[in-house]
Design a protein around this motif. Structure first.
Motif, PDB file in Angstrom:
ATOM      1  N   GLU A  73       0.829  -1.209   0.000  1.00  0.00           N
ATOM      2  CA  GLU A  73       0.000   0.000   0.000  1.00  0.00           C
ATOM      3  C   GLU A  73       0.868   1.264   0.000  1.00  0.00           C
ATOM      4  OE1 GLU A  73      -3.956  -1.648   2.422  1.00  0.00           O
ATOM      5  OE2 GLU A  73      -2.391  -0.519   3.469  1.00  0.00           O
ATOM      6  N   GLU A  76       2.306   1.836  -3.394  1.00  0.00           N
ATOM      7  CA  GLU A  76       1.279   2.380  -4.291  1.00  0.00           C
ATOM      8  C   GLU A  76       1.026   3.846  -3.979  1.00  0.00           C
ATOM      9  OE1 GLU A  76      -2.004  -0.169  -3.616  1.00  0.00           O
ATOM     10  OE2 GLU A  76      -1.250  -1.800  -4.890  1.00  0.00           O
ATOM     11  N   PHE A  77       1.010   4.164  -2.681  1.00  0.00           N
ATOM     12  CA  PHE A  77       0.816   5.562  -2.288  1.00  0.00           C
ATOM     13  C   PHE A  77       1.963   6.428  -2.783  1.00  0.00           C
ATOM     14  CE2 PHE A  77       2.233   8.778   0.796  1.00  0.00           C
ATOM     15  CZ  PHE A  77       1.205   9.694   0.670  1.00  0.00           C
ATOM     16  N   GLU A  80       1.592   6.898  -6.502  1.00  0.00           N
ATOM     17  CA  GLU A  80       0.456   7.751  -6.826  1.00  0.00           C
ATOM     18  C   GLU A  80       0.721   9.197  -6.414  1.00  0.00           C
ATOM     19  OE1 GLU A  80      -4.391   8.017  -5.909  1.00  0.00           O
ATOM     20  OE2 GLU A  80      -3.177   6.351  -5.141  1.00  0.00           O
ATOM     21  N   SER A  81       1.280   9.369  -5.205  1.00  0.00           N
ATOM     22  CA  SER A  81       1.552  10.736  -4.740  1.00  0.00           C
ATOM     23  C   SER A  81       2.624  11.398  -5.607  1.00  0.00           C
ATOM     24  CB  SER A  81       1.990  10.710  -3.281  1.00  0.00           C
ATOM     25  OG  SER A  81       3.197  10.000  -3.122  1.00  0.00           O
ATOM     26  N   ASP A 172      -7.187  15.565  -3.992  1.00  0.00           N
ATOM     27  CA  ASP A 172      -6.948  14.107  -4.009  1.00  0.00           C
ATOM     28  C   ASP A 172      -5.649  13.750  -3.290  1.00  0.00           C
ATOM     29  OD1 ASP A 172      -9.267  13.790  -5.407  1.00  0.00           O
ATOM     30  OD2 ASP A 172      -8.307  13.498  -7.372  1.00  0.00           O
ATOM     31  N   LEU A 173      -4.602  14.563  -3.511  1.00  0.00           N
ATOM     32  CA  LEU A 173      -3.322  14.280  -2.852  1.00  0.00           C
ATOM     33  C   LEU A 173      -3.450  14.416  -1.340  1.00  0.00           C
ATOM     34  CD1 LEU A 173      -0.323  13.674  -2.993  1.00  0.00           C
ATOM     35  CD2 LEU A 173       0.103  16.131  -3.300  1.00  0.00           C
ATOM     36  N   SER A 175      -6.252  14.034   0.410  1.00  0.00           N
ATOM     37  CA  SER A 175      -7.056  12.906   0.893  1.00  0.00           C
ATOM     38  C   SER A 175      -6.234  11.613   0.920  1.00  0.00           C
ATOM     39  CB  SER A 175      -8.286  12.712   0.006  1.00  0.00           C
ATOM     40  OG  SER A 175      -9.105  13.869   0.037  1.00  0.00           O
ATOM     41  N   THR A 176      -5.469  11.408  -0.145  1.00  0.00           N
ATOM     42  CA  THR A 176      -4.629  10.200  -0.226  1.00  0.00           C
ATOM     43  C   THR A 176      -3.585  10.190   0.871  1.00  0.00           C
ATOM     44  OG1 THR A 176      -4.944  10.147  -2.634  1.00  0.00           O
ATOM     45  CG2 THR A 176      -3.125   8.855  -1.736  1.00  0.00           C
ATOM     46  N   THR A 177      -2.999  11.364   1.124  1.00  0.00           N
ATOM     47  CA  THR A 177      -1.985  11.461   2.187  1.00  0.00           C
ATOM     48  C   THR A 177      -2.600  11.183   3.551  1.00  0.00           C
ATOM     49  OG1 THR A 177      -0.767  13.110   0.878  1.00  0.00           O
ATOM     50  CG2 THR A 177      -0.265  12.962   3.229  1.00  0.00           C
ATOM     51  N   ALA A 179      -5.292   9.390   4.091  1.00  0.00           N
ATOM     52  CA  ALA A 179      -5.638   7.960   4.123  1.00  0.00           C
ATOM     53  C   ALA A 179      -4.398   7.117   4.405  1.00  0.00           C
ATOM     54  CB  ALA A 179      -6.268   7.548   2.800  1.00  0.00           C
ATOM     55  N   GLU A 180      -3.297   7.520   3.801  1.00  0.00           N
ATOM     56  CA  GLU A 180      -2.038   6.787   4.023  1.00  0.00           C
ATOM     57  C   GLU A 180      -1.600   6.909   5.480  1.00  0.00           C
ATOM     58  OE1 GLU A 180       1.576   4.718   3.555  1.00  0.00           O
ATOM     59  OE2 GLU A 180      -0.328   4.717   2.492  1.00  0.00           O
TER      60      GLU A 180
END
Length: 356
Positions: A73, A76-77, A80-81, A172-173, A175-177, A179-180
């Motif tokens: 994960e 992938e983060f 993606e980031s 999105d970045l 939110s993704t950060t 979530a990570e």
């Protein structure tokens, strides 16, 4: 006296051995129960330790699986980031260039840069998160436009698309950060809990293995004591049985000897009664010459030989005494009575006091 000592020894030894046998039987019963309990305890601890090892393995597998998932994960983060950051960088650059290009006096110098910056945005767009197809088409069209020196009417639309994309990817970045970060926190908490459980299980295993080792030591010791006690019991029983036979045999032998001795004494007593009777003394007096009485001084010897005791057919005392002694000797198989009977038979008249 010797038999009394032997009988006393038999009584004391048999009592001591009987108590030892009883105690050994009780000890074997207790030891047997203890051995069964210890075997059960060892088996239970072995099962519990094996179960704990299975749980430890599952715990370690769960940690390894969670770690592998978390690493995947995170990779992938990171990918993606990185893409999002590159897109945001390209978008930010394109927005600045287009703003500069919108100025009439600088459009000719910035047009080429604007198309290049938009083209960079299109190339940087991630394949996993694509914006609207219409917006992408406009961006591609703008990047490929060759319209001379005039300002493109679509420039304002392109700026709007770029701004919208910048906001979207920024959100999105973020939110993704977040979530990570949350996933990483959950992973760390999960790992900490599993490590705590693992430590507790390993401590419990060590404790149970120690208990198992102690139980096995006790089991070995008590099993040896049981075997030794069983062997001693067997020896004591054999000794007790042999001693009992010997003591009983000696007792019977002593009873026989006592009965024979009693009969001997009865025979001797009867002979004494016969030889000491008035009839015997009268007969002895008639058979003794003057000066030849028993224990008389030899100087008074008359010179006449003393004849053997004469007995009548109807049973003189000496003959009767001899017969009584002989019968008793035959019945009791006593050599002493036989010798005494022979002496009575061979003793001269007047000398029976010595026999008596």
């Amino acid at each position: 006296l010797m038999y009394d000592k032997y009988a006393c020894w038999c009584e004391k030894t048999s009592d001591r051995k009987a108590k030892a046998i009883t105690k050994a039987q009780d000890d074997l019963s207790d030891l047997g129960q203890l051995i069964i309990k210890l075997k059960s305890k060892v088996a239970t601890l072995m099962s519990e330790v094996a179960d704990m090892f299975d749980k430890i393995q599952k715990n370690e597998d769960a940690q390894a699986e969670a770690t592998a998932i978390r690493q995947k994960e995170n990779m992938e983060f990171m990918a993606e980031s990185t893409e999002m950051k590159e897109v945001l960088k390209a978008l930010g650059n394109a927005i600045v260039v287009l703003k500069d290009a919108s100025k009439q006096d600088s459009f000719l110098q910035q047009a080429s840069r604007a198309r290049a910056s938009v083209s960079a945005v299109v190339d940087a767009l991630p394949t996993s998160v694509m914006p609207k197809t219409k917006d992408v088409a406009l961006l591609r069209e703008f990047a490929a436009f060759h319209g001379g020196t005039k300002y493109t009417p679509q420039s304002s639309s392109i700026q709007g698309i770029l701004t919208e994309l910048f906001d979207t990817f920024s959100s999105d970045l973020e939110s993704t950060t977040e979530a990570e970060a949350k996933k990483n926190k959950n992973f760390e908490e999960f790992l900490a809990e599993k490590m705590k459980e693992l430590t507790e299980m390993r401590e419990l295993v060590a404790k149970k293995e120690q208990q198992k080792a102690e139980a096995e030591t006790l089991l070995a010791e008590n099993t040896q004591v049981y075997d030794d006690t069983e062997a001693q019991l067997k020896a004591d029983v054999e000794f007790f049985d042999e001693m009992k036979k010997g003591c009983e045999a000696k007792h019977e032998e002593w009873n026989d000897r006592r009965d024979l001795r009693k009969e001997e004494l009865e025979g001797i007593t009867k002979a004494l009664e016969i030889l000491s009777s008035d009839e015997a003394r009268e007969l002895f007096a008639k058979s003794i010459k003057a000066g030849k009485e028993t224990r008389v001084n030899a100087s008074k010897d008359s010179g006449v030989d003393i004849s053997l005791l004469q007995v009548s057919k109807d049973g003189a005392p000496a003959v009767t005494a001899y017969a009584s002694l002989k019968a008793s000797a035959t019945k009791t198989h006593s050599m002493r009575l036989a010798a005494l009977a022979a002496r009575v038979r061979e003793t001269k008249a007047g000398h029976f006091d010595e026999v008596i």
